[in-house]
Design a protein around this motif. Structure first.
Motif, mmCIF file in Angstrom:
data_model
loop_
_atom_site.group_PDB
_atom_site.id
_atom_site.type_symbol
_atom_site.label_atom_id
_atom_site.label_comp_id
_atom_site.label_asym_id
_atom_site.label_seq_id
_atom_site.Cartn_x
_atom_site.Cartn_y
_atom_site.Cartn_z
ATOM 1 N N GLY A 124 -8.663 -4.375 -4.379
ATOM 2 C CA GLY A 124 -8.464 -4.362 -2.941
ATOM 3 C C GLY A 124 -8.464 -5.774 -2.395
ATOM 4 O O GLY A 124 -8.280 -6.748 -3.121
ATOM 5 N N LYS A 180 -5.811 4.002 -1.314
ATOM 6 C CA LYS A 180 -6.369 3.215 -0.214
ATOM 7 C C LYS A 180 -7.817 3.600 0.035
ATOM 8 O O LYS A 180 -8.234 4.746 -0.206
ATOM 9 C CB LYS A 180 -5.557 3.420 1.067
ATOM 10 C CG LYS A 180 -4.154 2.824 0.995
ATOM 11 C CD LYS A 180 -3.436 2.935 2.329
ATOM 12 C CE LYS A 180 -2.077 2.241 2.273
ATOM 13 N NZ LYS A 180 -1.378 2.295 3.586
ATOM 14 N N ASP A 183 -8.312 2.490 4.621
ATOM 15 C CA ASP A 183 -6.917 2.176 4.962
ATOM 16 C C ASP A 183 -6.449 0.837 4.380
ATOM 17 O O ASP A 183 -5.474 0.261 4.851
ATOM 18 C CB ASP A 183 -6.705 2.179 6.474
ATOM 19 C CG ASP A 183 -5.262 2.514 6.847
ATOM 20 O OD1 ASP A 183 -4.622 3.292 6.113
ATOM 21 O OD2 ASP A 183 -4.770 1.982 7.865
ATOM 22 N N LEU A 185 -5.232 -1.117 0.825
ATOM 23 C CA LEU A 185 -4.715 -0.874 -0.516
ATOM 24 C C LEU A 185 -5.702 -1.393 -1.567
ATOM 25 O O LEU A 185 -6.161 -2.531 -1.476
ATOM 26 C CB LEU A 185 -3.361 -1.586 -0.666
ATOM 27 C CG LEU A 185 -2.481 -1.204 -1.861
ATOM 28 C CD1 LEU A 185 -1.989 0.233 -1.719
ATOM 29 C CD2 LEU A 185 -1.304 -2.165 -1.959
ATOM 30 N N ASP A 189 0.913 -0.431 -5.101
ATOM 31 C CA ASP A 189 1.782 0.630 -4.588
ATOM 32 C C ASP A 189 3.178 0.434 -5.167
ATOM 33 O O ASP A 189 3.379 -0.365 -6.102
ATOM 34 C CB ASP A 189 1.786 0.635 -3.064
ATOM 35 C CG ASP A 189 2.233 -0.692 -2.451
ATOM 36 O OD1 ASP A 189 2.670 -1.606 -3.204
ATOM 37 O OD2 ASP A 189 2.154 -0.837 -1.215
ATOM 38 N N THR A 218 -1.378 7.316 -2.402
ATOM 39 C CA THR A 218 -0.324 7.442 -1.393
ATOM 40 C C THR A 218 1.076 7.412 -1.999
ATOM 41 O O THR A 218 2.053 7.586 -1.277
ATOM 42 C CB THR A 218 -0.436 6.301 -0.358
ATOM 43 O OG1 THR A 218 -0.229 5.038 -1.013
ATOM 44 C CG2 THR A 218 -1.802 6.301 0.310
#
Length: 254
Positions: A124, A180, A183, A185, A189, A218
């Motif tokens: 992250g 996530k 919210d 990442l 992705d 996601t």
């Protein structure tokens, strides 16, 4: 070499005459709580029985101690005498589970002729890093085998790019579900995975894993493939295996 994706980050690697199990998560479907309220985790069953997964395993690698990388079921089922390699700082906790052959990958280590080197990862960015804790990736090399960079639970950030440029690996394994937390990442992705394809040498195959198993993800396999198609990333370069699928891979020009 053969690489089998079991589920999420769990891989079985037949490499240089040794069978390596990476980040075993053996929990049954829906046996752990939801992260987002969407679904209990893991969202899928293992495609192979745990006894078959463990058959022949000689080395275990645990990148960090999040449940989806080394869960209670795996802690109980993985034979305690097997050599287990982990990141520095996790060794005492893993020994407390009863494992007797725990070795932290401080920098470099050779096991059964297989050369391992720890690589940096950021699970992250910003404030979420403290919540996610330390993680590691690693590179694997052996004579006559393709070189592998297992990036692990990391976003794409400068140390990952620098490893790709320095090592020029034949294979890169990414975690590409776009999970996530708060919210933010916490793994790659679709956009970052495709950027890895662009950064990596033309010879390199990128194998995208860690998908469709956790409810804070996601990005699905179809999402990633669709995005890669729009940017004309060749399917022989970006491989998105299904759970249980085994890939047969060789070094370039071998």
């Amino acid at each position: 070499m053969k690489l089998q994706l079991l589920r999420n980050a769990t891989l079985k690697l037949d490499y240089a005459g040794s069978m390596i199990l990476i980040d075993p998560d053996f929990g049954p479907k829906h046996s752990r709580p939801s992260f987002t309220g969407r679904s209990p985790n893991p969202m899928t069953e293992l495609p192979v029985a745990t006894g078959d997964i463990l058959a022949g395993v000689e080395i275990v690698i645990v990148s960090h101690l999040h449940a989806d990388h080394f869960d209670k079921v795996a802690q109980d089922l993985v034979p305690k005498h097997l050599p287990l390699i982990c990141q520095p700082g996790d060794e005492e906790k893993i020994r407390s589970f009863g494992f007797t052959g725990v070795t932290p990958l401080i920098d470099e280590l050779t096991v059964n002729g297989i050369r391992l080197k720890r690589r940096e990862g950021n699970h992250g960015s910003g404030a979420v890093l403290d919540k996610m804790g330390q993680v590691m990736g690693f590179t694997i090399e052996a004579d006559g085998e393709p070189s592998i960079y297992w990036a692990g639970d990391t976003i794409l950030y400068p140390p990952v790019t620098q490893t790709i440029e320095a090592v020029s690996p034949d294979i890169i394994v990414t975690h590409s579900c776009g999970a996530k937390w708060d919210d933010i990442l916490i793994v790659m992705d679709a956009e970052q995975t495709v950027e890895v394809c662009r950064i990596a040498p033309e010879k390199t195959k990128i194998i995208a894993t860690h998908m469709e198993a956790l409810d804070h993800a996601t990005v699905t396999r179809n999402d990633l493939q669709t995005y890669a198609n729009t940017l004309k990333i060749a399917k022989h370069r970006l491989i998105i295996p299904h759970d249980g699928e085994t890939l047969h891979l060789t070094a370039p020009n071998s």
